[in-house]
Design an enzyme around this catalytic site. Structure first.
Site, PDB file in Angstrom:
ATOM      1  N   GLY A   1       5.259  12.561  -2.984  1.00  0.00           N
ATOM      2  CA  GLY A   1       6.556  12.170  -3.527  1.00  0.00           C
ATOM      3  C   GLY A   1       7.222  13.257  -4.353  1.00  0.00           C
ATOM      4  O   GLY A   1       8.185  13.002  -5.063  1.00  0.00           O
TER       5      GLY A   1
ATOM      6  N   ASN B   1       3.743   4.522   4.950  1.00  0.00           N
ATOM      7  CA  ASN B   1       3.406   3.709   3.774  1.00  0.00           C
ATOM      8  C   ASN B   1       4.713   3.392   3.047  1.00  0.00           C
ATOM      9  O   ASN B   1       5.297   4.272   2.421  1.00  0.00           O
ATOM     10  CB  ASN B   1       2.455   4.524   2.884  1.00  0.00           C
ATOM     11  CG  ASN B   1       2.202   3.865   1.541  1.00  0.00           C
ATOM     12  OD1 ASN B   1       2.559   2.698   1.325  1.00  0.00           O
ATOM     13  ND2 ASN B   1       1.577   4.592   0.631  1.00  0.00           N
TER      14      ASN B   1
ATOM     15  N   HIS C   1      -5.534   4.971  -2.303  1.00  0.00           N
ATOM     16  CA  HIS C   1      -4.319   5.793  -2.426  1.00  0.00           C
ATOM     17  C   HIS C   1      -4.255   6.369  -3.840  1.00  0.00           C
ATOM     18  O   HIS C   1      -4.670   5.731  -4.806  1.00  0.00           O
ATOM     19  CB  HIS C   1      -3.082   4.929  -2.133  1.00  0.00           C
ATOM     20  CG  HIS C   1      -1.836   5.748  -2.014  1.00  0.00           C
ATOM     21  ND1 HIS C   1      -1.118   6.161  -3.109  1.00  0.00           N
ATOM     22  CD2 HIS C   1      -1.201   6.257  -0.923  1.00  0.00           C
ATOM     23  CE1 HIS C   1      -0.080   6.889  -2.696  1.00  0.00           C
ATOM     24  NE2 HIS C   1      -0.112   6.958  -1.377  1.00  0.00           N
TER      25      HIS C   1
ATOM     26  N   GLU D   1      -4.583  13.594   0.863  1.00  0.00           N
ATOM     27  CA  GLU D   1      -3.287  13.583   0.199  1.00  0.00           C
ATOM     28  C   GLU D   1      -3.403  14.286  -1.153  1.00  0.00           C
ATOM     29  O   GLU D   1      -3.783  13.654  -2.146  1.00  0.00           O
ATOM     30  CB  GLU D   1      -2.817  12.149  -0.016  1.00  0.00           C
ATOM     31  CG  GLU D   1      -2.670  11.351   1.259  1.00  0.00           C
ATOM     32  CD  GLU D   1      -1.675  10.217   1.081  1.00  0.00           C
ATOM     33  OE1 GLU D   1      -0.695  10.189   1.826  1.00  0.00           O
ATOM     34  OE2 GLU D   1      -1.869   9.372   0.193  1.00  0.00           O
TER      35      GLU D   1
ATOM     36  N   SER E   1       4.604  14.540   1.077  1.00  0.00           N
ATOM     37  CA  SER E   1       5.930  15.075   1.392  1.00  0.00           C
ATOM     38  C   SER E   1       6.058  15.561   2.830  1.00  0.00           C
ATOM     39  O   SER E   1       6.665  16.599   3.093  1.00  0.00           O
ATOM     40  CB  SER E   1       6.312  16.177   0.387  1.00  0.00           C
ATOM     41  OG  SER E   1       6.359  15.639  -0.923  1.00  0.00           O
TER      42      SER E   1
ATOM     43  N   LYS F   1       5.231   1.583   0.548  1.00  0.00           N
ATOM     44  CA  LYS F   1       5.055   1.389  -0.913  1.00  0.00           C
ATOM     45  C   LYS F   1       5.812   0.144  -1.401  1.00  0.00           C
ATOM     46  O   LYS F   1       5.916  -0.834  -0.673  1.00  0.00           O
ATOM     47  CB  LYS F   1       5.479   2.648  -1.672  1.00  0.00           C
ATOM     48  CG  LYS F   1       4.767   3.890  -1.159  1.00  0.00           C
ATOM     49  CD  LYS F   1       4.847   5.034  -2.123  1.00  0.00           C
ATOM     50  CE  LYS F   1       4.273   6.266  -1.465  1.00  0.00           C
ATOM     51  NZ  LYS F   1       4.127   7.376  -2.362  1.00  0.00           N
TER      52      LYS F   1
ATOM     53  N   GLU G   1      -1.978   6.577  -5.923  1.00  0.00           N
ATOM     54  CA  GLU G   1      -1.297   5.727  -6.918  1.00  0.00           C
ATOM     55  C   GLU G   1      -2.236   4.622  -7.400  1.00  0.00           C
ATOM     56  O   GLU G   1      -2.166   4.189  -8.548  1.00  0.00           O
ATOM     57  CB  GLU G   1       0.003   5.175  -6.311  1.00  0.00           C
ATOM     58  CG  GLU G   1       1.052   6.274  -6.223  1.00  0.00           C
ATOM     59  CD  GLU G   1       2.011   6.168  -5.043  1.00  0.00           C
ATOM     60  OE1 GLU G   1       2.140   5.080  -4.452  1.00  0.00           O
ATOM     61  OE2 GLU G   1       2.619   7.202  -4.703  1.00  0.00           O
TER      62      GLU G   1
HETATM   63  C1  PEP Z   1       2.055   8.591   0.345  1.00  0.00           C
HETATM   64  O1  PEP Z   1       2.515   7.736  -0.356  1.00  0.00           O
HETATM   65  O2  PEP Z   1       0.959   8.393   0.877  1.00  0.00           O
HETATM   66  C2  PEP Z   1       2.812   9.824   0.535  1.00  0.00           C
HETATM   67  C3  PEP Z   1       2.243  10.806   1.161  1.00  0.00           C
HETATM   68  O3  PEP Z   1       4.092   9.874   0.027  1.00  0.00           O
HETATM   69  P1  PEP Z   1       5.217  10.996   0.304  1.00  0.00           P
HETATM   70  O4  PEP Z   1       5.257  11.200   1.801  1.00  0.00           O
HETATM   71  O5  PEP Z   1       6.477  10.407  -0.218  1.00  0.00           O
HETATM   72  O6  PEP Z   1       4.786  12.226  -0.402  1.00  0.00           O
END
Ligand code: PEP
Length: 249
Positions: free
Chosen positions: A172, A9, A94, A166, A212, A11, A96
């Site tokens: 992040g 992703n 997601h 997630e 992460s 972003k 976000e």
């Molecule tokens: C994501 O945006 O779905 C995500 C898991 O980000 P990160 O790997 O940076 O934690």
């Protein structure tokens, strides 16, 4: 036996030049790869990336889509427009979108149903906040997001649904759920799918872990019985970090 499915992703990052370079490096680096792969560039990059990944085995995904097909929805992007660009998969729900842009389960469910109606694969993201985990509510939050996100989705369409677990506190932040905790939640979500659709769909559904994921922890996470791949944010922005994750195993 479920396939491993590794998704990046991107972003709100990268210019067209950077996206083209990254997509080119991934196509080269994942040639002959044994897992399933996807990249989800920002909307403005899709047209650039589409011809690069076409025929490579790397699917093209979008990070969101509108809940309506078309009309007066300033700033939104429709599944029809995404299909026109060759997008095959849409990431929906997601964290976000849920927490920064306040998308609720009802809206996400409308998006899921519309995307499925138009033949897309959907990656439905679910995950708890840190305070929800600390209050012992992680399972009920993920159950509720899964049930509400899939309301009205019939068993035949479930083949085109992937769930991404997630935990919001791991996205992040550099914090990762332990492989044991992640696997336990994946098992829980699989049981929720079993209650909704029966045991064969529950066994078959792909559940990715996100939060992460890095080259150093990918293999350990993916060793979990119920963990079928990863949705990768930060580490998907560079071939040097995404390729070792995508090539794990
Ligand atoms: C994501 O945006 O779905 C995500 C898991 O980000 P990160 O790997 O940076 O934690």
């Amino acid at each position: 036996m479920r396939d491993y499915y590794i998704a990046g992703n991107w972003k709100m990052h990268l210019t067209r030049r950077e996206a083209a370079d990254l997509a080119g490096a991934l196509v080269k680096g994942l040639k002959g790869g044994k897992h399933r792969y996807l990249v989800a560039p920002g909307f403005t990059l899709l047209e650039t990336v589409a011809p690069i990944v076409k025929g490579s085995g790397i699917r093209l995904g979008a990070q969101n889509a509108a809940a309506e097909e078309q009309g007066a929805h300033t700033g939104e992007v429709s599944v029809l427009q995404l299909k026109d660009l060759g997008v095959e998969t849409v990431i929906l729900g997601h964290s976000e979108r849920r927490h920064t842009y306040l998308e609720d389960d009802g809206l996400i469910n409308r998006k899921v149903k519309l995307a499925l109606k138009h033949g897309f694969e959907v990656i439905l993201c679910v995950g708890e906040l840190l305070e929800e985990r600390q209050a012992g509510r992680a399972e009920t939050v993920c159950e509720s997001q899964t049930v509400k996100g899939l309301e009205g989705v019939n068993a035949a369409d479930l083949d085109r649904v992937v769930i991404a677990y997630e935990p919001v506190w791991a996205i992040g932040t550099g914090k990762t759920a332990t492989p044991e905790d992640a696997n336990a939640m994946h098992g829980w979500i699989r049981r929720v799918i079993g209650k909704l659709y029966g045991s064969a769909p529950a066994e078959g559904i792909i559940i990715q872990y996100g939060g992460s994921v890095k080259p150093e922890n990918a293999a350990q996470l993916m060793a979990g019985e119920h963990i079928d791949g990863a949705l990768v944010g930060g580490a998907s922005l560079k071939a040097e970090t995404f390729l070792p994750i995508a090539r794990f195993g």
